[in-house]
Design an enzyme around this catalytic site. Structure first.
Site, mmCIF file in Angstrom:
data_model
loop_
_atom_site.group_PDB
_atom_site.id
_atom_site.type_symbol
_atom_site.label_atom_id
_atom_site.label_comp_id
_atom_site.label_asym_id
_atom_site.label_seq_id
_atom_site.Cartn_x
_atom_site.Cartn_y
_atom_site.Cartn_z
ATOM 1 N N HIS A 41 0.853 -1.185 0.000
ATOM 2 C CA HIS A 41 0.000 0.000 0.000
ATOM 3 C C HIS A 41 0.890 1.235 0.000
ATOM 4 O O HIS A 41 1.691 1.414 0.900
ATOM 5 C CB HIS A 41 -0.875 0.048 1.246
ATOM 6 C CG HIS A 41 -1.636 -1.227 1.506
ATOM 7 N ND1 HIS A 41 -2.559 -1.728 0.623
ATOM 8 C CD2 HIS A 41 -1.588 -2.093 2.537
ATOM 9 C CE1 HIS A 41 -3.061 -2.852 1.120
ATOM 10 N NE2 HIS A 41 -2.485 -3.099 2.276
ATOM 11 N N GLN A 223 -5.193 -7.428 -0.622
ATOM 12 C CA GLN A 223 -5.579 -8.064 -1.885
ATOM 13 C C GLN A 223 -6.985 -7.597 -2.312
ATOM 14 O O GLN A 223 -7.320 -6.467 -2.061
ATOM 15 C CB GLN A 223 -5.494 -9.593 -1.802
ATOM 16 C CG GLN A 223 -4.069 -10.107 -1.679
ATOM 17 C CD GLN A 223 -3.469 -9.867 -0.305
ATOM 18 O OE1 GLN A 223 -4.042 -10.230 0.712
ATOM 19 N NE2 GLN A 223 -2.309 -9.264 -0.253
HETATM 20 P P1 GDP Z 1 -3.540 -0.729 -2.416
HETATM 21 O O1 GDP Z 1 -2.704 -1.945 -2.457
HETATM 22 O O2 GDP Z 1 -4.972 -0.985 -2.742
HETATM 23 O O3 GDP Z 1 -3.386 0.042 -1.126
HETATM 24 O O4 GDP Z 1 -3.012 0.215 -3.587
HETATM 25 P P2 GDP Z 1 -1.477 0.516 -3.983
HETATM 26 O O5 GDP Z 1 -0.907 1.452 -2.979
HETATM 27 O O6 GDP Z 1 -0.758 -0.731 -4.285
HETATM 28 O O7 GDP Z 1 -1.689 1.229 -5.388
HETATM 29 C C1 GDP Z 1 -2.454 2.384 -5.514
HETATM 30 C C2 GDP Z 1 -1.564 3.539 -6.019
HETATM 31 O O8 GDP Z 1 -2.379 4.569 -6.509
HETATM 32 C C3 GDP Z 1 -0.697 4.176 -4.947
HETATM 33 O O9 GDP Z 1 0.527 4.519 -5.525
HETATM 34 C C4 GDP Z 1 -1.471 5.414 -4.538
HETATM 35 O O10 GDP Z 1 -0.636 6.472 -4.081
HETATM 36 C C5 GDP Z 1 -2.117 5.794 -5.835
HETATM 37 N N1 GDP Z 1 -3.418 6.456 -5.736
HETATM 38 C C6 GDP Z 1 -4.433 6.195 -4.859
HETATM 39 N N2 GDP Z 1 -5.518 6.935 -5.187
HETATM 40 C C7 GDP Z 1 -5.167 7.668 -6.276
HETATM 41 C C8 GDP Z 1 -5.867 8.602 -7.107
HETATM 42 O O11 GDP Z 1 -7.039 8.903 -6.909
HETATM 43 N N3 GDP Z 1 -5.173 9.119 -8.161
HETATM 44 C C9 GDP Z 1 -3.879 8.786 -8.441
HETATM 45 N N4 GDP Z 1 -3.287 9.344 -9.482
HETATM 46 N N5 GDP Z 1 -3.204 7.921 -7.675
HETATM 47 C C10 GDP Z 1 -3.835 7.365 -6.624
HETATM 48 P P1 IMO Z 2 -2.605 -5.338 -2.342
HETATM 49 O O1 IMO Z 2 -3.082 -5.489 -0.923
HETATM 50 C C1 IMO Z 2 -2.047 -7.138 -6.273
HETATM 51 C C2 IMO Z 2 -1.292 -11.447 -6.375
HETATM 52 C C3 IMO Z 2 0.073 -11.889 -6.843
HETATM 53 C C4 IMO Z 2 -0.277 -13.228 -7.472
HETATM 54 C C5 IMO Z 2 -1.360 -13.761 -6.544
HETATM 55 C C6 IMO Z 2 -0.855 -14.745 -5.493
HETATM 56 O O2 IMO Z 2 -1.447 -4.418 -2.503
HETATM 57 O O3 IMO Z 2 -3.748 -5.014 -3.250
HETATM 58 P P2 IMO Z 2 0.558 -14.466 -3.275
HETATM 59 O O4 IMO Z 2 1.970 -13.972 -3.056
HETATM 60 O O5 IMO Z 2 -0.464 -13.711 -2.506
HETATM 61 O O6 IMO Z 2 0.433 -15.955 -3.081
HETATM 62 O O7 IMO Z 2 0.288 -14.217 -4.841
HETATM 63 O O8 IMO Z 2 -1.921 -12.631 -5.905
HETATM 64 N N1 IMO Z 2 -1.271 -10.484 -5.251
HETATM 65 C C7 IMO Z 2 -1.539 -9.179 -5.389
HETATM 66 N N2 IMO Z 2 -1.795 -8.441 -6.482
HETATM 67 N N3 IMO Z 2 -2.089 -6.561 -5.057
HETATM 68 C C8 IMO Z 2 -1.861 -7.293 -3.944
HETATM 69 O O9 IMO Z 2 -2.004 -6.801 -2.697
HETATM 70 C C9 IMO Z 2 -1.529 -8.662 -4.072
HETATM 71 N N4 IMO Z 2 -1.239 -9.653 -3.204
HETATM 72 C C10 IMO Z 2 -1.094 -10.768 -3.943
HETATM 73 O O10 IMO Z 2 0.616 -10.989 -7.783
HETATM 74 O O11 IMO Z 2 -0.851 -13.028 -8.733
HETATM 75 MG MG MG Z 3 -1.047 -2.716 -3.460
#
Ligand code: GDP
Ligand code: IMO
Ligand code: MG
Length: 428
Positions: A41, A223
């Site tokens: 995240h 996830q």
């Molecule tokens: P999560 O795993 O669901 O917490 O999401 P991640 O952090 O892996 O990926 C979401 C990405 O999108 C992060 O780099 C955030 O900073 C970014 N993000 C979240 N909301 C927005 C938005 O509304 N606009 C843009 N441009 N980026 C965002």
């Molecule tokens: P957040 O919380 C995106 C995907 C992996 C793989 C599958 C199984 O950031 O949204 P694992 O290591 O869990 O056994 O992998 O799940 N995967 C994710 N893809 N965001 C995630 O977490 C993920 N956590 C696991 O890429 O396809």
């Molecule tokens: Mg993520």
């Protein structure tokens, strides 16, 4: 509004961390209930950017008690590393509570994760390699190591020996790897016990008492629905329950405690790892989304697969989780596109199918049926009310809302904490 669940509505990385952070100022507890350090995240606070894996994003908010509950698998070395890194940046991590029933990811889980992936060859899942699947497999197989086992050396040794018994045969005879000694695993785990001990409690009881007092608890799912072990695109899924029901089993609160379920959905779709993805783009539009949305994994750095919004998936998510509100993130990424396709149904072998097909083969063959919406060119990152958005952006959101099975209560217009348009109070 005591118990609120946040879940990913697509294949992860929807911006759950940002959504949690947004609400954290108004909550008392934030609970990570599933997954482990496979999550990534990214949360942007002012000029500071944080990447969280194992810890719930709500830990960044002062005063909130972060909880790692029983449904999580914990890599303790990663846990301490993350705590130290946050402390060094001035984040107070002293309130963290960890369930005695959470399972531990050990060295052999990580090894097995990597070798089994290699053995799958073309049928690889594309896991994060963090040992998540093998740790959950041991849990279900009743040979897992729990956090509480670290406080009883005898029990720990018995359990590790028991677990390694079969695994070493596999590692040596099937995977051609060296055997792992029980001692090295036990010694490593015991070395964590002292630091861990003050954090370890009956988190189910703590959360029950908090809810009884009328305090607000936010359950932060890792996830996403399409990666859920039961409801996702099996076998291309993670190994935990990442849907709203998982918040109950993964934390020990009753399901009837849950008052609100917030689904986080991107204005388009991404996926990391293998598995079906009907709206995936292989052309310059996909490249545009990847570049503009900076779609590279927070955990593994892998480029994310990108595609258009898939309304049947949103409806599916709404149904499986009982979504009360969606937060749509990254609308700003679509700025500049002349026309924006949205998948409204699928063509499966010549037949129109309106909902996500239950047959995995059908889903593999599903060809999206698109409806096109006119784009906009205005910079929307400064928008704070719905009326601030250009008419075409408003129409895009409203059209998607009508197809997605729940209201869209907030819209992300940039990575920053305050880059959001709130239409309905998420906790009200
Ligand atoms: P999560 O795993 O669901 O917490 O999401 P991640 O952090 O892996 O990926 C979401 C990405 O999108 C992060 O780099 C955030 O900073 C970014 N993000 C979240 N909301 C927005 C938005 O509304 N606009 C843009 N441009 N980026 C965002
Ligand atoms: P957040 O919380 C995106 C995907 C992996 C793989 C599958 C199984 O950031 O949204 P694992 O290591 O869990 O056994 O992998 O799940 N995967 C994710 N893809 N965001 C995630 O977490 C993920 N956590 C696991 O890429 O396809
Ligand atoms: Mg993520």
């Amino acid at each position: 509004m005591p118990a609120v669940v946040i879940i990913g509505a697509q294949w992860g990385d929807e911006g759950k961390g940002k959504a949690t952070d947004l609400l954290a100022g108004r909550i008392d507890y934030v609970v990570k209930f599933n997954g482990g350090n496979n999550a990534g995240h990214t949360v942007v606070v002012g000029d500071e950017k944080y990447a969280l894996h194992l810890l719930p994003s709500g830990i960044l908010t002062e005063g909130v008690t972060p909880v790692i509950s029983n449904g999580v698998v914990v890599d303790i070395e990663v846990l301490f590393g993350e705590l130290d890194a946050l402390s060094a940046r001035g984040v107070d991590v002293s309130k963290l509570l960890i369930s005695a029933n959470a399972h531990v990811i050990t060295h052999y889980h990580r090894t097995i994760d990597k070798v089994t992936e290699r053995f799958l060859g073309k049928r690889q899942i594309g896991t994060t390699g963090r040992g998540i699947g093998p740790a959950y497999a041991d849990k279900i197989n009743r040979v897992g190591i729990r956090i509480q086992d670290l406080f009883d050396e005898n029990i720990l040794r018995q359990k590790v020996e028991g677990a390694l018994n079969i695994k070493n045969h596999l590692l040596v005879k099937v995977y051609n790897r060296r055997a792992i000694g029980a001692d090295e695993v036990v010694d490593e785990l015991l070395s964590y016990a002292e630091r861990l001990r003050p954090m370890v409690v009956d988190t189910a009881l703590v959360l029950h008492q908090a809810l009884e007092r009328g305090e607000t608890v936010l359950f932060e799912g890792g996830q996403a629905t399409m990666l859920d072990v039961d409801h996702g695109t099996y076998p291309f899924v993670t190994s935990s329950s990442s849907t709203a029901g998982g918040a109950a089993t993964g934390s020990g609160i009753g399901p009837n405690r849950i008052d609100r379920v917030i689904g986080i959905v991107k204005a388009y779709t991404t996926r990391v790892g293998a598995g079906p993805f009907p709206t995936e783009l292989f052309d310059e539009s996909g490249e545009f989304l990847r570049k503009t949305g900076f779609e590279f994994g927070t955990t593994t750095g892998r480029p994310r697969r990108c595609g258009w919004y898939d309304a049947p998936i949103a409806r599916y998510t709404a149904r499986i989780n009982g979504v009360t509100d969606f937060v749509m993130t990254k609308l700003d990424v679509l700025t500049g596109l002349e026309s924006i396709p949205v998948c409204v149904a699928y063509d499966v072998d010549g037949v129109r199918v309106d909902e996500v097909p239950v047959s995995q083969s059908d889903f593999h063959h599903a060809v999206p049926i698109y409806e096109n919406f006119p784009g906009w060119t205005e910079d929307i990152s400064g928008a704070r009310t719905f009326d601030d958005l250009p008419k075409n952006a408003q129409d895009y959101v409203l059209a998607i809302e009508a197809m997605s099975g729940a209201r869209i209560s907030a819209i992300g217009v940039g990575p920053a904490r305050d880059a959001i348009v709130v239409r309905h109070d998420l906790l009200g």
